[in-house]
Design a protein around this motif. Structure first.
Motif, PDB file in Angstrom:
ATOM      1  N   THR A  29      -7.949   3.466  13.289  1.00  0.00           N
ATOM      2  CA  THR A  29      -8.366   4.520  13.552  1.00  0.00           C
ATOM      3  C   THR A  29      -9.125   4.588  15.217  1.00  0.00           C
ATOM      4  O   THR A  29      -9.214   3.483  15.786  1.00  0.00           O
ATOM      5  N   TYR A  30      -9.275   5.614  15.657  1.00  0.00           N
ATOM      6  CA  TYR A  30      -9.642   5.617  17.095  1.00  0.00           C
ATOM      7  C   TYR A  30     -10.906   4.901  17.337  1.00  0.00           C
ATOM      8  O   TYR A  30     -11.441   4.500  18.481  1.00  0.00           O
ATOM      9  N   THR A  31     -11.734   5.100  16.262  1.00  0.00           N
ATOM     10  CA  THR A  31     -12.987   4.318  16.296  1.00  0.00           C
ATOM     11  C   THR A  31     -12.965   2.666  16.344  1.00  0.00           C
ATOM     12  O   THR A  31     -13.890   1.740  16.515  1.00  0.00           O
ATOM     13  N   ASN A  32     -11.657   2.308  15.881  1.00  0.00           N
ATOM     14  CA  ASN A  32     -11.324   0.694  15.935  1.00  0.00           C
ATOM     15  C   ASN A  32     -11.904   0.070  14.836  1.00  0.00           C
ATOM     16  O   ASN A  32     -12.161  -1.307  14.659  1.00  0.00           O
ATOM     17  N   ASP A  33     -12.919   0.775  13.899  1.00  0.00           N
ATOM     18  CA  ASP A  33     -13.408   0.004  13.037  1.00  0.00           C
ATOM     19  C   ASP A  33     -12.787   0.287  11.580  1.00  0.00           C
ATOM     20  O   ASP A  33     -13.351  -0.207  10.271  1.00  0.00           O
ATOM     21  N   THR A  34     -11.863   0.860  11.458  1.00  0.00           N
ATOM     22  CA  THR A  34     -10.971   1.035  10.204  1.00  0.00           C
ATOM     23  C   THR A  34      -9.360   1.018  10.418  1.00  0.00           C
ATOM     24  O   THR A  34      -8.996   1.375  11.464  1.00  0.00           O
ATOM     25  N   ILE A  35      -9.052   0.099   9.431  1.00  0.00           N
ATOM     26  CA  ILE A  35      -7.736  -0.180   9.467  1.00  0.00           C
ATOM     27  C   ILE A  35      -7.023   0.821   8.476  1.00  0.00           C
ATOM     28  O   ILE A  35      -7.361   0.492   7.321  1.00  0.00           O
ATOM     29  N   ILE A  36      -5.905   1.494   8.586  1.00  0.00           N
ATOM     30  CA  ILE A  36      -5.423   2.212   7.665  1.00  0.00           C
ATOM     31  C   ILE A  36      -3.853   1.853   7.538  1.00  0.00           C
ATOM     32  O   ILE A  36      -3.516   1.610   8.530  1.00  0.00           O
ATOM     33  N   GLN A  37      -2.859   2.458   6.743  1.00  0.00           N
ATOM     34  CA  GLN A  37      -1.695   2.292   6.556  1.00  0.00           C
ATOM     35  C   GLN A  37      -1.192   3.726   6.442  1.00  0.00           C
ATOM     36  O   GLN A  37      -1.328   4.450   5.729  1.00  0.00           O
ATOM     37  N   VAL A  38       0.036   3.818   7.204  1.00  0.00           N
ATOM     38  CA  VAL A  38       0.566   5.082   7.391  1.00  0.00           C
ATOM     39  C   VAL A  38       2.201   4.738   7.276  1.00  0.00           C
ATOM     40  O   VAL A  38       2.641   3.884   7.472  1.00  0.00           O
ATOM     41  N   PRO A  39       2.781   5.878   6.818  1.00  0.00           N
ATOM     42  CA  PRO A  39       4.320   5.664   6.268  1.00  0.00           C
ATOM     43  C   PRO A  39       5.074   5.551   7.716  1.00  0.00           C
ATOM     44  O   PRO A  39       4.578   6.362   8.834  1.00  0.00           O
ATOM     45  N   VAL A  40       6.063   4.920   7.983  1.00  0.00           N
ATOM     46  CA  VAL A  40       7.329   5.042   8.939  1.00  0.00           C
ATOM     47  C   VAL A  40       8.696   5.483   8.291  1.00  0.00           C
ATOM     48  O   VAL A  40       9.079   4.844   7.577  1.00  0.00           O
ATOM     49  N   LEU A  41       9.261   6.425   8.782  1.00  0.00           N
ATOM     50  CA  LEU A  41      10.521   6.963   8.597  1.00  0.00           C
ATOM     51  C   LEU A  41      11.726   7.123   9.540  1.00  0.00           C
ATOM     52  O   LEU A  41      11.199   7.705  10.772  1.00  0.00           O
ATOM     53  N   THR A  42      12.535   6.293   9.320  1.00  0.00           N
ATOM     54  CA  THR A  42      13.502   5.927  10.497  1.00  0.00           C
ATOM     55  C   THR A  42      14.898   6.969   9.808  1.00  0.00           C
ATOM     56  O   THR A  42      15.155   6.978   8.932  1.00  0.00           O
ATOM     57  N   ILE A  43      15.178   7.643  11.006  1.00  0.00           N
ATOM     58  CA  ILE A  43      16.276   8.782  10.730  1.00  0.00           C
ATOM     59  C   ILE A  43      17.208   8.332  11.711  1.00  0.00           C
ATOM     60  O   ILE A  43      17.274   7.858  12.446  1.00  0.00           O
ATOM     61  N   ASN A  44      18.624   9.167  11.319  1.00  0.00           N
ATOM     62  CA  ASN A  44      19.715   8.979  12.397  1.00  0.00           C
ATOM     63  C   ASN A  44      20.427  10.292  12.483  1.00  0.00           C
ATOM     64  O   ASN A  44      19.955  11.251  11.823  1.00  0.00           O
ATOM     65  N   LYS A  45      21.709  10.188  13.128  1.00  0.00           N
ATOM     66  CA  LYS A  45      22.306  11.207  13.599  1.00  0.00           C
ATOM     67  C   LYS A  45      23.282  11.744  12.509  1.00  0.00           C
ATOM     68  O   LYS A  45      23.705  12.806  12.297  1.00  0.00           O
ATOM     69  N   LYS A  46      23.893  10.622  11.925  1.00  0.00           N
ATOM     70  CA  LYS A  46      24.885  10.864  10.855  1.00  0.00           C
ATOM     71  C   LYS A  46      24.778  11.344   9.506  1.00  0.00           C
ATOM     72  O   LYS A  46      25.407  12.468   9.320  1.00  0.00           O
ATOM     73  N   ASN A  47      23.787  10.884   8.861  1.00  0.00           N
ATOM     74  CA  ASN A  47      23.389  11.768   7.541  1.00  0.00           C
ATOM     75  C   ASN A  47      21.950  12.212   7.589  1.00  0.00           C
ATOM     76  O   ASN A  47      21.006  11.484   8.297  1.00  0.00           O
ATOM     77  N   PHE A  48      21.571  13.066   6.660  1.00  0.00           N
ATOM     78  CA  PHE A  48      20.130  13.271   6.238  1.00  0.00           C
ATOM     79  C   PHE A  48      19.607  12.152   5.595  1.00  0.00           C
ATOM     80  O   PHE A  48      20.155  11.399   4.627  1.00  0.00           O
ATOM     81  N   THR A  49      18.298  11.843   5.955  1.00  0.00           N
ATOM     82  CA  THR A  49      17.600  10.693   5.323  1.00  0.00           C
ATOM     83  C   THR A  49      16.765  11.631   4.269  1.00  0.00           C
ATOM     84  O   THR A  49      15.776  12.365   4.935  1.00  0.00           O
ATOM     85  N   ARG A  50      16.710  11.047   3.104  1.00  0.00           N
ATOM     86  CA  ARG A  50      15.930  12.070   2.137  1.00  0.00           C
ATOM     87  C   ARG A  50      14.849  11.119   1.597  1.00  0.00           C
ATOM     88  O   ARG A  50      14.843  10.006   1.579  1.00  0.00           O
ATOM     89  N   VAL A  51      13.713  11.926   1.823  1.00  0.00           N
ATOM     90  CA  VAL A  51      12.305  11.165   1.224  1.00  0.00           C
ATOM     91  C   VAL A  51      12.549  11.062  -0.142  1.00  0.00           C
ATOM     92  O   VAL A  51      12.621  11.721  -0.869  1.00  0.00           O
ATOM     93  N   LYS A  52      12.356   9.755  -0.597  1.00  0.00           N
ATOM     94  CA  LYS A  52      12.326   9.401  -2.047  1.00  0.00           C
ATOM     95  C   LYS A  52      11.448   9.813  -2.848  1.00  0.00           C
ATOM     96  O   LYS A  52      11.654  10.418  -3.881  1.00  0.00           O
ATOM     97  N   ASN A  53      10.164   9.838  -2.413  1.00  0.00           N
ATOM     98  CA  ASN A  53       9.099  10.077  -2.889  1.00  0.00           C
ATOM     99  C   ASN A  53       8.688  11.613  -2.895  1.00  0.00           C
ATOM    100  O   ASN A  53       8.381  12.126  -1.964  1.00  0.00           O
ATOM    101  N   VAL A  54       9.009  12.312  -3.930  1.00  0.00           N
ATOM    102  CA  VAL A  54       9.083  13.702  -4.040  1.00  0.00           C
ATOM    103  C   VAL A  54       7.622  14.338  -4.422  1.00  0.00           C
ATOM    104  O   VAL A  54       7.243  15.443  -4.151  1.00  0.00           O
TER     105      VAL A  54
END
Length: 249
Positions: A29-54
């Motif tokens: 975080t901007y205060t540098n005193d907390t580490i968090i985990q955030v999702p990363v989603l990679t998408i492409n031009k050919k097919n829709f990438t569907r988010v699995k967790n609804v």
């Protein structure tokens, strides 16, 4: 050092099996005193990438919400394309905003916050679509790292180039939408990267019947779901540190 694991925010594309395509990333975080985990989603031009967790995550606390939201993304040379379906939504006809760039966020909406580049920024684009196909576009400046001054600058929806549509399924308590967002619009605040963005996606769901057309959502009458939970003490979407990563492959 405190670590917060947002496991419920991990969204894995069903059409891709590679761990490199969908993963979690540790950020400070901007205060540098907390580490968090955030999702990363990679998408492409050919097919829709569907988010699995609804099941999106509660803004407060991060637990999965029971309502289902199906989200798919892809892009082309000019547009970021997002399709979504908001299920378990029995109060569709209790949304009364019909005009663009009005206070759609007071009732039920699907929202996107996005900024260009890999760093959490105090400036980002806010995009909202509601069940009546009303669109909200704004440039946000939120100095959350200093004096918390907040400013919203409306973007003309007619000249923005954003294409959008909505379908309602009243019988099945569902509504779906499509957004084609010009990549040129998403270069805000600076054109740092053509392939990397910080992104969060949200949904506000009413859980009480409303008779007043001017009703406003709150923690008492609505659910606030996030792709990456903002882990707030009260419903709050404006938390750039918790934006996930969107990568254009």
């Amino acid at each position: 050092m405190k670590t917060i694991f947002l496991l419920s925010s991990l969204l894995i594309a069903s059409c891709v099996t590679s761990n490199k395509t969908n993963r979690m990333k540790s950020v400070a975080t901007y205060t540098n005193d907390t580490i968090i985990q955030v999702p990363v989603l990679t998408i492409n031009k050919k097919n829709f990438t569907r988010v699995k967790n609804v099941h999106l995550s509660h803004s407060v606390g991060g637990k999965p919400i029971s309502e289902e939201t199906i989200i798919q993304l892809k892009y082309d040379a000019n547009f970021l394309v997002i399709k979504f379906e908001c299920k378990d939504n029995p109060r569709l006809n209790q949304n009364y905003y019909t005009k663009d760039n009005t206070a759609l966020f007071n009732q039920e909406v699907f929202e996107i916050f996005i900024t260009n580049g890999a760093l959490a920024s105090e400036k980002y684009i806010e995009i909202q679509l509601n069940p009546n196909n009303a669109l909200y576009l704004s440039k946000i400046s939120y100095r959350y790292k200093s004096d918390e001054k907040f400013k919203s600058e409306a973007i003309d929806t007619k000249t923005s180039g954003v294409e959008h549509s909505v379908k309602k399924d009243i019988e099945n308590h569902s509504w779906s939408g499509s957004l084609r967002i010009p990549l040129s619009l998403l270069q805000y605040p600076k054109a740092i990267s053509k392939t990397t963005y910080r992104l969060n996606m949200f949904r506000i769901i009413s859980n009480k019947d409303q008779t007043d057309k001017k009703w406003r959502n709150s923690a008492d009458n609505a659910i606030f779901g996030c792709w990456s939970s903002t882990m707030a003490q009260k419903p709050q979407f404006h938390a750039p540190d918790y934006f996930g990563f969107l990568l254009l492959k």
